[in-house]
Scaffold this motif. Structure first.
Motif, PDB file in Angstrom:
ATOM      1  N   PRO A  48       0.816  -1.224   0.000  1.00 32.69           N
ATOM      2  CA  PRO A  48       0.000   0.000   0.000  1.00 32.69           C
ATOM      3  C   PRO A  48       0.850   1.275   0.000  1.00 32.69           C
ATOM      4  N   THR A  49       2.034   1.205   0.586  1.00 29.20           N
ATOM      5  CA  THR A  49       2.939   2.367   0.575  1.00 29.20           C
ATOM      6  C   THR A  49       3.382   2.662  -0.850  1.00 29.20           C
ATOM      7  N   ILE A  50       3.768   1.636  -1.571  1.00 28.06           N
ATOM      8  CA  ILE A  50       4.185   1.794  -2.965  1.00 28.06           C
ATOM      9  C   ILE A  50       3.048   2.383  -3.788  1.00 28.06           C
ATOM     10  N   SER A  51       1.859   1.873  -3.583  1.00 30.16           N
ATOM     11  CA  SER A  51       0.691   2.370  -4.306  1.00 30.16           C
ATOM     12  C   SER A  51       0.428   3.841  -3.985  1.00 30.16           C
ATOM     13  N   TYR A  52       0.516   4.191  -2.717  1.00 28.16           N
ATOM     14  CA  TYR A  52       0.280   5.580  -2.319  1.00 28.16           C
ATOM     15  C   TYR A  52       1.335   6.512  -2.926  1.00 28.16           C
ATOM     16  N   LEU A  53       2.586   6.109  -2.867  1.00 27.01           N
ATOM     17  CA  LEU A  53       3.658   6.941  -3.426  1.00 27.01           C
ATOM     18  C   LEU A  53       3.491   7.125  -4.935  1.00 27.01           C
ATOM     19  N   ALA A  54       3.140   6.068  -5.635  1.00 24.81           N
ATOM     20  CA  ALA A  54       2.910   6.176  -7.081  1.00 24.81           C
ATOM     21  C   ALA A  54       1.754   7.134  -7.359  1.00 24.81           C
ATOM     22  N   GLY A  55       0.699   7.039  -6.579  1.00 24.37           N
ATOM     23  CA  GLY A  55      -0.440   7.936  -6.737  1.00 24.37           C
ATOM     24  C   GLY A  55      -0.076   9.380  -6.468  1.00 24.37           C
ATOM     25  N   THR A  56       0.766   9.602  -5.465  1.00 22.76           N
ATOM     26  CA  THR A  56       1.222  10.959  -5.147  1.00 22.76           C
ATOM     27  C   THR A  56       2.027  11.534  -6.306  1.00 22.76           C
ATOM     28  N   THR A  68       7.854  21.877 -14.973  1.00 16.60           N
ATOM     29  CA  THR A  68       7.761  23.117 -14.210  1.00 16.60           C
ATOM     30  C   THR A  68       7.989  22.929 -12.709  1.00 16.60           C
ATOM     31  N   LEU A  69       8.504  21.771 -12.313  1.00 18.36           N
ATOM     32  CA  LEU A  69       8.689  21.471 -10.896  1.00 18.36           C
ATOM     33  C   LEU A  69      10.159  21.174 -10.613  1.00 18.36           C
ATOM     34  N   SER A  70      10.681  21.723  -9.545  1.00 19.58           N
ATOM     35  CA  SER A  70      12.059  21.411  -9.158  1.00 19.58           C
ATOM     36  C   SER A  70      12.095  20.075  -8.429  1.00 19.58           C
ATOM     37  N   VAL A  71      13.255  19.468  -8.389  1.00 17.87           N
ATOM     38  CA  VAL A  71      13.410  18.201  -7.675  1.00 17.87           C
ATOM     39  C   VAL A  71      13.043  18.390  -6.206  1.00 17.87           C
ATOM     40  N   SER A  72      13.548  19.443  -5.585  1.00 14.86           N
ATOM     41  CA  SER A  72      13.273  19.644  -4.155  1.00 14.86           C
ATOM     42  C   SER A  72      11.788  19.860  -3.884  1.00 14.86           C
ATOM     43  N   ASP A  73      11.085  20.561  -4.766  1.00 20.07           N
ATOM     44  CA  ASP A  73       9.647  20.751  -4.578  1.00 20.07           C
ATOM     45  C   ASP A  73       8.899  19.425  -4.753  1.00 20.07           C
ATOM     46  N   ALA A  74       9.315  18.619  -5.703  1.00 19.91           N
ATOM     47  CA  ALA A  74       8.687  17.315  -5.901  1.00 19.91           C
ATOM     48  C   ALA A  74       8.899  16.438  -4.660  1.00 19.91           C
ATOM     49  N   VAL A  75      10.121  16.411  -4.147  1.00 16.89           N
ATOM     50  CA  VAL A  75      10.425  15.609  -2.957  1.00 16.89           C
ATOM     51  C   VAL A  75       9.588  16.083  -1.770  1.00 16.89           C
ATOM     52  N   GLU A  76       9.486  17.389  -1.606  1.00 19.86           N
ATOM     53  CA  GLU A  76       8.690  17.932  -0.496  1.00 19.86           C
ATOM     54  C   GLU A  76       7.235  17.451  -0.584  1.00 19.86           C
ATOM     55  N   GLU A  77       6.662  17.513  -1.759  1.00 25.19           N
ATOM     56  CA  GLU A  77       5.276  17.071  -1.935  1.00 25.19           C
ATOM     57  C   GLU A  77       5.132  15.576  -1.667  1.00 25.19           C
ATOM     58  N   ILE A  78       6.059  14.797  -2.169  1.00 18.52           N
ATOM     59  CA  ILE A  78       6.008  13.339  -1.995  1.00 18.52           C
ATOM     60  C   ILE A  78       6.129  12.974  -0.520  1.00 18.52           C
ATOM     61  N   LYS A  79       7.114  13.542   0.153  1.00 22.40           N
ATOM     62  CA  LYS A  79       7.355  13.180   1.546  1.00 22.40           C
ATOM     63  C   LYS A  79       6.279  13.728   2.469  1.00 22.40           C
ATOM     64  N   LYS A  80       5.811  14.930   2.224  1.00 26.52           N
ATOM     65  CA  LYS A  80       4.797  15.542   3.082  1.00 26.52           C
ATOM     66  C   LYS A  80       3.505  14.727   3.048  1.00 26.52           C
ATOM     67  N   SER A 127       2.922  11.651   1.870  1.00 24.14           N
ATOM     68  CA  SER A 127       3.031  10.243   2.248  1.00 24.14           C
ATOM     69  C   SER A 127       3.299  10.073   3.740  1.00 24.14           C
ATOM     70  N   SER A 128       3.950  11.027   4.368  1.00 23.99           N
ATOM     71  CA  SER A 128       4.185  10.927   5.813  1.00 23.99           C
ATOM     72  C   SER A 128       2.871  11.033   6.584  1.00 23.99           C
ATOM     73  N   LYS A 129       2.010  11.954   6.171  1.00 18.69           N
ATOM     74  CA  LYS A 129       0.699  12.076   6.827  1.00 18.69           C
ATOM     75  C   LYS A 129      -0.093  10.784   6.650  1.00 18.69           C
ATOM     76  N   TRP A 130      -0.089  10.270   5.435  1.00 20.12           N
ATOM     77  CA  TRP A 130      -0.799   9.019   5.161  1.00 20.12           C
ATOM     78  C   TRP A 130      -0.214   7.879   6.002  1.00 20.12           C
TER      79      TRP A 130
END
Length: 148
Positions: free
Chosen positions: A30-38, A65-77, A79-82
Motif C-alpha cells: 500500500p505504501t508503494i501504491s500511495y507513493l505512485a499515486g502521489t 515546471t517542478l524542481s526536484v526539491s519541490d517534488a520531494v517535499e510534496e512526496i514526503k509531506k 506520504s508521511s501524513k498518510w
C-alpha cells in the motif's frame, strides 16, 4: 507557437527515520501504491516504485515546471501524513534524500533494479546500497549526517 520540452528522469531514494523497519511486507504494497499515486497527482508520472522495510525507491519523470526539491517535499509531506494513519502513528521519514538522474537509455535497468529490491537486499544492506549510489554519481557525503 513556442514549446518547452523536457525529459528528466529521477531515481529518488529515502528511508524511514533512523531506518526503522516499519514497512513490513504487508505495509509495503500500500505504501508503494500511495507513493505512485502521489507522484501522478503532482504531474510526475511514476515509472517504478519499490523498496524495503526501511526505505523506498521512486523512479519518475519530473514535471517540466517542478524542481526536484519541490517534488520531494510534496512526496514526503503527503506520504508521511498518510503513513502515520496507515502504517504507524510514529512514522517519520528521514530528513534527507538522494535524487539521481537516469538516462533514457538506462531506464529499463533502473526500473528492474527498483522492482527487484527484495532480492537485492538479501545480499546488500540499504546503507551499503546508498553509499554505492553516492559513489557511482560522484557525490561526497558525511556519514554523520547522511543517515538522519
Amino acid at each position: 507557437m513556442p514549446q518547452s520540452l523536457a525529459q528528466i528522469l529521477i531515481h529518488l531514494v529515502f528511508s524511514t527515520k533512523n531506518r526503522e523497519p516499519l514497512l513490513t511486507t504487508e505495509k509495503l504494497a500500500p505504501t508503494i501504491s500511495y507513493l505512485a499515486g502521489t507522484l501522478n497527482a503532482i504531474g510526475c508520472p511514476a515509472i517504478a516504485v519499490g523498496g524495503g522495510s526501511d526505505h523506498v525507491h521512486l523512479l519518475f519523470a519530473l514535471k517540466r515546471t517542478l524542481s526536484v526539491s519541490d517534488a520531494v517535499e510534496e512526496i514526503k509531506k503527503g506520504s508521511s501524513k498518510w503513513a502515520k494513519a496507515a502504517i504507524h502513528p510514529n512514522f517519520y521519514r528521514q530528513k534527507g534524500y538522494g535524487a539521481f538522474s537516469v538516462s533514457p537509455s538506462n531506464l529499463e535497468q533502473a526500473k528492474s533494479y527498483i522492482e527487484n529490491q527484495e532480492t537485492h537486499h538479501q545480499t546488500v544492506s540499504f546503507q551499503d546500497e546508498y553509499r554505492a549510489f553516492l559513489r557511482k554519481h560522484g557525490l561526497e557525503w558525511d556519514e554523520r549526517f547522511v543517515w538522519d
